[in-house]
Write a protein that holds these residues in place. Structure first.
Motif, PDB file in Angstrom:
ATOM      1  N   HIS A  23       0.839  -1.196   0.000  1.00  0.00           N
ATOM      2  CA  HIS A  23       0.000   0.000   0.000  1.00  0.00           C
ATOM      3  C   HIS A  23       0.879   1.254   0.000  1.00  0.00           C
ATOM      4  O   HIS A  23       1.912   1.297   0.680  1.00  0.00           O
ATOM      5  CB  HIS A  23      -0.909  -0.019   1.236  1.00  0.00           C
ATOM      6  N   PRO A  24       0.479   2.294  -0.752  1.00  0.00           N
ATOM      7  CA  PRO A  24       1.278   3.522  -0.797  1.00  0.00           C
ATOM      8  C   PRO A  24       1.540   4.139   0.588  1.00  0.00           C
ATOM      9  O   PRO A  24       2.615   4.692   0.827  1.00  0.00           O
ATOM     10  CB  PRO A  24       0.439   4.474  -1.653  1.00  0.00           C
ATOM     11  N   GLN A  25       0.577   4.020   1.495  1.00  0.00           N
ATOM     12  CA  GLN A  25       0.782   4.561   2.835  1.00  0.00           C
ATOM     13  C   GLN A  25       1.920   3.843   3.561  1.00  0.00           C
ATOM     14  O   GLN A  25       2.692   4.458   4.296  1.00  0.00           O
ATOM     15  CB  GLN A  25      -0.518   4.472   3.648  1.00  0.00           C
ATOM     16  N   LEU A  26       2.036   2.539   3.356  1.00  0.00           N
ATOM     17  CA  LEU A  26       3.122   1.785   3.969  1.00  0.00           C
ATOM     18  C   LEU A  26       4.469   2.170   3.341  1.00  0.00           C
ATOM     19  O   LEU A  26       5.478   2.264   4.042  1.00  0.00           O
ATOM     20  CB  LEU A  26       2.880   0.280   3.846  1.00  0.00           C
ATOM     21  N   ILE A  27       4.469   2.430   2.042  1.00  0.00           N
ATOM     22  CA  ILE A  27       5.685   2.914   1.376  1.00  0.00           C
ATOM     23  C   ILE A  27       6.101   4.242   2.005  1.00  0.00           C
ATOM     24  O   ILE A  27       7.278   4.462   2.301  1.00  0.00           O
ATOM     25  CB  ILE A  27       5.476   3.070  -0.140  1.00  0.00           C
ATOM     26  N   ALA A  32       9.575   7.469   5.714  1.00  0.00           N
ATOM     27  CA  ALA A  32       9.661   8.286   6.929  1.00  0.00           C
ATOM     28  C   ALA A  32      10.593   7.656   7.963  1.00  0.00           C
ATOM     29  O   ALA A  32      11.295   8.362   8.692  1.00  0.00           O
ATOM     30  CB  ALA A  32       8.266   8.481   7.529  1.00  0.00           C
ATOM     31  N   LEU A  33      10.630   6.334   8.017  1.00  0.00           N
ATOM     32  CA  LEU A  33      11.480   5.632   8.977  1.00  0.00           C
ATOM     33  C   LEU A  33      12.912   5.444   8.483  1.00  0.00           C
ATOM     34  O   LEU A  33      13.768   4.956   9.216  1.00  0.00           O
ATOM     35  CB  LEU A  33      10.876   4.260   9.304  1.00  0.00           C
ATOM     36  N   ASN A  69      10.111  -5.416  14.485  1.00  0.00           N
ATOM     37  CA  ASN A  69       9.492  -4.106  14.429  1.00  0.00           C
ATOM     38  C   ASN A  69      10.329  -3.219  13.514  1.00  0.00           C
ATOM     39  O   ASN A  69      11.396  -3.610  13.049  1.00  0.00           O
ATOM     40  CB  ASN A  69       9.325  -3.506  15.834  1.00  0.00           C
ATOM     41  N   TYR A  70       9.863  -1.996  13.268  1.00  0.00           N
ATOM     42  CA  TYR A  70      10.535  -1.142  12.292  1.00  0.00           C
ATOM     43  C   TYR A  70      11.929  -0.723  12.740  1.00  0.00           C
ATOM     44  O   TYR A  70      12.841  -0.622  11.929  1.00  0.00           O
ATOM     45  CB  TYR A  70       9.679   0.081  11.974  1.00  0.00           C
ATOM     46  N   ALA A  71      12.126  -0.487  14.023  1.00  0.00           N
ATOM     47  CA  ALA A  71      13.449  -0.114  14.521  1.00  0.00           C
ATOM     48  C   ALA A  71      14.433  -1.269  14.326  1.00  0.00           C
ATOM     49  O   ALA A  71      15.563  -1.071  13.872  1.00  0.00           O
ATOM     50  CB  ALA A  71      13.379   0.275  15.993  1.00  0.00           C
TER      51      ALA A  71
END
Length: 99
Positions: A23-27, A32-33, A69-71
């Motif tokens: 999804h574009p929002q996840l991109i 951002a991260l 997780n993202y970190a």
């Protein structure tokens, strides 16, 4: 009538999202991260190269396989990139004493 002879060098967000199946929002979240580093063009539009498709695939595989997780994803990707860079450095031949 014109036909495209080559793929475009850069992909816009929607095309990139469609090609990766994300999804574009996840991109946008990946950007951002700092997990994904696109080429930015004027007027705030974000553009991606074809090599970025492999980056997203790697992120998705790591999330699915290890539930990171993202970190943690950022850390693991950084370490994997460092290992790959280290493995690509040519090694000099050293002789052991006594040979």
């Amino acid at each position: 009538m014109s036909t495209a002879l080559a793929r475009p060098l850069l992909l816009d967000l929607d095309t990139f999202a469609r090609l990766t199946g994300v999804h574009p929002q996840l991109i946008r979240r990946y950007v951002a991260l700092g997990l994904l580093e696109p080429t930015r063009v004027t007027a705030g539009r974000v553009w991606f190269g074809y090599a970025d498709i492999a980056v997203v695939a790697r992120i998705q595989r790591l999330r699915a396989a290890f539930s990171l997780n993202y970190a943690a994803l950022g850390l693991v990707i950084d370490l994997l990139n460092r290992i790959a860079a280290h493995e690509n450095v040519p090694r000099g031949r050293t002789r052991l004493s006594g040979d």
